[in-house]
Design a protein around this motif. Structure first.
Motif, short mmCIF file in Angstrom:
data_model
loop_
_atom_site.label_atom_id
_atom_site.label_comp_id
_atom_site.label_asym_id
_atom_site.label_seq_id
_atom_site.Cartn_x
_atom_site.Cartn_y
_atom_site.Cartn_z
N PRO A 90 0.86 11.57 15.99
CA PRO A 90 -0.21 10.65 16.38
C PRO A 90 0.28 9.20 16.40
O PRO A 90 1.29 8.86 15.77
N ASP A 91 -0.44 8.35 17.14
CA ASP A 91 -0.12 6.92 17.13
C ASP A 91 -0.49 6.36 15.77
O ASP A 91 -1.59 6.58 15.28
N ILE A 92 0.44 5.62 15.18
CA ILE A 92 0.23 5.06 13.85
C ILE A 92 0.45 3.56 13.92
O ILE A 92 1.48 3.11 14.42
N GLU A 145 1.60 -0.10 13.10
CA GLU A 145 2.89 -0.49 12.53
C GLU A 145 2.84 -0.66 11.02
O GLU A 145 3.72 -0.20 10.30
#
Length: 94
Positions: A2-4, A6
């Motif tokens: 998944p997009d996490i 920064e």
């Protein structure tokens, strides 16, 4: 993966040999022999998570070696695996 954001991702730079928390999702309901295979690969199951997943302790190198063996096997049991990210600890309702 998944997009996490920064600031909520694991710090880069961990070596393949450095142990840490990993997340492993199985292809279906977990069989005892799959947990035995994790243990034999150097990955210690710590806690079950819903939908056929376990939090495990071990190195990325051990996890990658297990993934390679799974890809070459006739009946792979891993659906997904990867580093346990700090973002996973947050309640999604926050």
């Amino acid at each position: 993966m998944p997009d996490i954001p920064e600031g909520l991702a694991a710090a880069p730079g961990a070596t393949e040999a450095q142990p840490g928390l990993q997340l492993v999702q199985f292809a279906g309901p977990v069989h005892g022999r799959w947990l035995t295979d994790l243990d034999a690969a150097g990955l210690k199951p710590l806690q079950y998570y819903a939908h056929n997943a376990y939090l495990v302790w071990g190195s990325l190198g051990d996890l990658h070696a297990l993934q390679r063996r799974q890809q070459s096997g006739a009946a792979p049991f891993l659906r997904w695996s990867g580093r346990f990210q700090p973002a996973y600890k947050l309640n999604p309702q926050l």
